[in-house]
Write an enzyme that holds these catalytic residues in place. Structure first.
Site, PDB file in Angstrom:
ATOM      1  N   GLY A  49      48.952 -10.799  14.769  1.00 18.15           N
ATOM      2  CA  GLY A  49      49.342 -11.158  16.136  1.00 18.15           C
ATOM      3  C   GLY A  49      50.363 -12.276  16.153  1.00 18.15           C
ATOM      4  N   GLY A  62      51.429 -15.476  16.156  1.00 15.62           N
ATOM      5  CA  GLY A  62      50.841 -16.788  15.925  1.00 15.62           C
ATOM      6  C   GLY A  62      51.818 -17.910  16.196  1.00 15.62           C
ATOM      7  CE  LYS A  73      60.092 -15.630  14.104  1.00 16.22           C
ATOM      8  NZ  LYS A  73      61.004 -14.837  13.266  1.00 16.22           N
ATOM      9  CG  ASP A 129      52.765 -25.522  12.604  1.00 13.54           C
ATOM     10  OD1 ASP A 129      53.146 -24.321  12.628  1.00 13.54           O
ATOM     11  OD2 ASP A 129      53.406 -26.415  12.016  1.00 13.54           O
ATOM     12  N   GLY A 130      51.959 -22.795  14.781  1.00 14.33           N
ATOM     13  CA  GLY A 130      52.737 -22.108  15.823  1.00 14.33           C
ATOM     14  C   GLY A 130      54.154 -22.626  15.970  1.00 14.33           C
ATOM     15  NE  ARG A 176      55.383  -7.677  16.085  1.00 10.84           N
ATOM     16  CZ  ARG A 176      56.044  -8.652  15.512  1.00 10.84           C
ATOM     17  NH1 ARG A 176      56.182  -8.685  14.219  1.00 10.84           N
ATOM     18  NH2 ARG A 176      56.564  -9.628  16.235  1.00 10.84           N
ATOM     19  CG  ASP A 186      53.114  -8.008   9.709  1.00  8.40           C
ATOM     20  OD1 ASP A 186      52.953  -7.448   8.602  1.00  8.40           O
ATOM     21  OD2 ASP A 186      53.439  -9.198   9.811  1.00  8.40           O
ATOM     22  CG  ASP A 202      59.251 -11.211  12.159  1.00  5.28           C
ATOM     23  OD1 ASP A 202      59.723 -11.771  13.167  1.00  5.28           O
ATOM     24  OD2 ASP A 202      58.039 -11.151  11.928  1.00  5.28           O
TER      25      ASP A 202
HETATM   26  P1  AMP Z   1      55.584 -13.252   9.156  1.00  4.42           P
HETATM   27  O1  AMP Z   1      55.451 -13.551   7.706  1.00  4.42           O
HETATM   28  O2  AMP Z   1      56.630 -14.058   9.823  1.00  4.42           O
HETATM   29  O3  AMP Z   1      55.786 -11.810   9.435  1.00  4.42           O
HETATM   30  O4  AMP Z   1      54.199 -13.701   9.844  1.00  4.42           O
HETATM   31  C1  AMP Z   1      52.965 -13.138   9.505  1.00  4.42           C
HETATM   32  C2  AMP Z   1      51.891 -13.633  10.437  1.00  4.42           C
HETATM   33  O5  AMP Z   1      51.668 -15.029  10.289  1.00  4.42           O
HETATM   34  C3  AMP Z   1      52.177 -13.428  11.905  1.00  4.42           C
HETATM   35  O6  AMP Z   1      50.981 -13.067  12.546  1.00  4.42           O
HETATM   36  C4  AMP Z   1      52.646 -14.771  12.363  1.00  4.42           C
HETATM   37  O7  AMP Z   1      52.467 -14.969  13.734  1.00  4.42           O
HETATM   38  C5  AMP Z   1      51.785 -15.699  11.540  1.00  4.42           C
HETATM   39  N1  AMP Z   1      52.406 -17.021  11.331  1.00  4.42           N
HETATM   40  C6  AMP Z   1      53.425 -17.317  10.517  1.00  4.42           C
HETATM   41  N2  AMP Z   1      53.756 -18.622  10.596  1.00  4.42           N
HETATM   42  C7  AMP Z   1      52.911 -19.185  11.485  1.00  4.42           C
HETATM   43  C8  AMP Z   1      52.740 -20.496  12.008  1.00  4.42           C
HETATM   44  N3  AMP Z   1      53.518 -21.521  11.633  1.00  4.42           N
HETATM   45  N4  AMP Z   1      51.746 -20.688  12.909  1.00  4.42           N
HETATM   46  C9  AMP Z   1      50.966 -19.682  13.293  1.00  4.42           C
HETATM   47  N5  AMP Z   1      51.072 -18.430  12.849  1.00  4.42           N
HETATM   48  C10 AMP Z   1      52.027 -18.172  11.949  1.00  4.42           C
HETATM   49 MG    MG Z   2      56.347 -11.144  11.225  1.00  2.00          MG
END
Ligand code: AMP
Ligand code: MG
Length: 487
Positions: free
Chosen positions: A86, A88, A109, A121-122, A179, A248, A258
């Site tokens: 999801g 994040g 983002k 930390d989002g 996705r 994803d 992404d």
């Molecule tokens: P990604 O590698 O960018 O495709 O992210 C994989 C998952 O990790 C997704 O669900 C993102 O929302 C979550 N995610 C990545 N970085 C963070 C972050 N700094 N805080 C919260 N969720 C994260």
């Molecule tokens: Mg991603």
């Protein structure tokens, strides 16, 4: 400032997302704004100060009509299923319908935690935000289907990664954020009803012509596979390595989604990997077609409950469609290679010609991007650019002969062929050493090099004398290059 939101996902797909809110940034400051894209989306910023724009695109001020939400999705990460991912670190503000009727998600983002953040930390650091902005705009300029970047805003906060970095928020514009992993989430946790609803929504939004198909869900599978074949062929054609082709990160719209540890290859090597976490080379340059095939098999699995509900016999059809991916990809890839090489018609010798080319490029460590531009120069009677690329002048003589024979056989105007090649072979890509230098300067407060590089990669095909340095491969002193995940 006015954004004419029309939030179809929020309004019609309750239960498929979690409402969420942006964190308050300390001191938002506009780093970049995509005026052309804003104008296309009819986002009216007349009279809006940079400060006002920064407040909106950092999440500090919620614009009228926004319905902020985080998407739920699952996904196979490096081959392993994560049932709960999801958004994040992303927040959908809402959707805007462009003048031609195309609908776009406007997403922040890095605007803080959501119900899907788990331990994250989002937030996002300035480097990866500016990297995604730059690379996605470069891809768009090259004609590669991709999400776009509307704004980058520094938040004034510090974001802790391996060390502390200035925080930033990217505003991403996408045909949608649905996705393969979105389908996987609802297939895994909710079953057929939800998959059917998601498929119906996707068809209605992206492919309304499929609504009348005998089995629309099967037709969706077929269409998405067609788009993915074209997309990955396009990536390979410009030397792009996505880096994290997890399910994803695969948008059903067929857009590149992404931008994490992605990068462009300099010297041709089929096993090139840049991502620090891709230790086994799962997502190496040359593996991208196979991985796309694998991802499409996962998409088919997630869609099966919906396909089966319309007609159980169509399950066999779905299998056949997935089994045909390599053939379909090959067709898309060969068409792209012919365009890159200035060939007008297909020939049964194509496969050998292309194999021979990649062997030779790898053997001689040739800069992938420069090579195709040098070939076009050869057609114009100038062999200097090619000689400069090849350590041994006659290194590729026999391959060049074969290629020239193919060109001559077609009896086409050579100048026209050269121009057609230049129209598909980029001269300016985001070169890794230039991207790194631009991001380093930006992090230190100087946006100049990043802006200059953005201006260049927005014109990938037109040669300009004063941009000579942007066409050059990395100096020997640069590298080996490693990229990192995470915004
Ligand atoms: P990604 O590698 O960018 O495709 O992210 C994989 C998952 O990790 C997704 O669900 C993102 O929302 C979550 N995610 C990545 N970085 C963070 C972050 N700094 N805080 C919260 N969720 C994260
Ligand atoms: Mg991603």
């Amino acid at each position: 400032m006015k954004l004419a939101f029309d939030n179809s996902f929020h309004d019609t797909m309750v239960g498929f997302y979690a409402p969420a809110h942006a964190a308050q940034p300390l001191a938002p400051k506009l780093l970049a704004f995509n005026h052309a894209l804003a104008a296309w989306l009819k986002i009216n910023i007349v009279g809006a100060s940079d400060e006002a724009i920064a407040r909106i695109f950092s999440g500090q001020k919620l614009p009228d009509g926004a319905n902020p939400l985080a998407f739920a999705y699952a996904g196979h990460q490096f081959g392993h299923f994560s049932p709960q991912l999801g958004d994040g670190r992303a927040l959908l503000l809402g959707e805007i319908v462009a003048p031609d009727g195309a609908r776009f998600d406007i997403q922040l983002k890095g605007s803080g935690p959501t119900p899907f953040s788990r331990n994250g930390d989002g937030k996002a650091a300035i480097g990866p935000v500016l990297r995604e902005y730059l690379v996605s705009e470069a891809m768009a300029a090259m004609g590669v289907p991709t999400t776009r970047s509307l704004a980058a805003v520094a938040t004034g906060d510090r974001v802790q990664r391996e060390r502390a970095h200035p925080g930033a928020v990217l505003t991403r514009v996408a045909s949608s954020h649905i996705r393969v992993g979105t389908f996987q989430f609802f297939a895994a946790h909710y079953g057929a009803d939800h998959v059917i609803r998601l498929s119906d929504y996707s068809i209605n939004r992206h492919f309304p012509d499929l609504a009348d198909a005998a089995n629309p869900h099967l037709a969706l599978l077929d269409r998405v596979i067609g788009l993915q074949c074209g997309l990955v062929a396009h990536w390979l054609g410009v030397g792009f390595i996505h880096g994290v082709m997890n399910t994803d990160n695969v948008a059903i719209s067929g857009e590149t989604l992404d931008y994490g540890p992605c990068a462009f290859m300099d010297r041709f090597a089929v096993n090139t990997v840049f991502s620090s976490i891709d230790v086994n080379g799962r997502y190496a340059y040359g593996r991208q077609p196979q991985i796309m095939h694998w991802n499409m098999a996962r998409f088919a699995e997630a869609l099966l409950p919906a396909i089966h509900a319309v007609d159980p016999a169509d399950v066999e059809q779905a299998k056949a469609i997935v089994a045909a991916v390599p053939e379909r990809f090959r067709e898309a890839w060969f068409a792209r290679m012919r365009a890159k090489l200035g060939l007008v018609v297909s020939d049964e010798a194509d496969a050998d010609l292309f194999d021979g080319l990649f062997d030779a490029l790898e053997r001689h460590s040739v800069d992938f991007t420069s090579f195709f531009r040098a070939l076009a120069m050869l057609l114009r009677g100038d062999d200097a650019p090619l000689s400069a690329l090849l350590p041994r002048r006659d290194g590729m003589a026999s391959w060049i002969d074969n290629w020239r024979k193919r060109i001559d056989l077609a009896k086409v105007d050579l100048m026209e062929r050269a121009a057609a090649m230049d129209a598909v072979n980029p001269l300016y890509i985001p070169r890794n050493h230039l991207v790194e230098a631009a991001l380093e300067a930006a992090e230190a407060g100087d946006m100049g090099p990043w802006r200059d590089l953005l201006e260049v990669v927005r014109h990938p095909f037109e040669s300009r004398d004063d941009w000579e340095v942007y066409a050059q491969p990395a100096p020997e002193t640069f590298g080996p290059y490693t990229t990192f995940c995470g915004t």
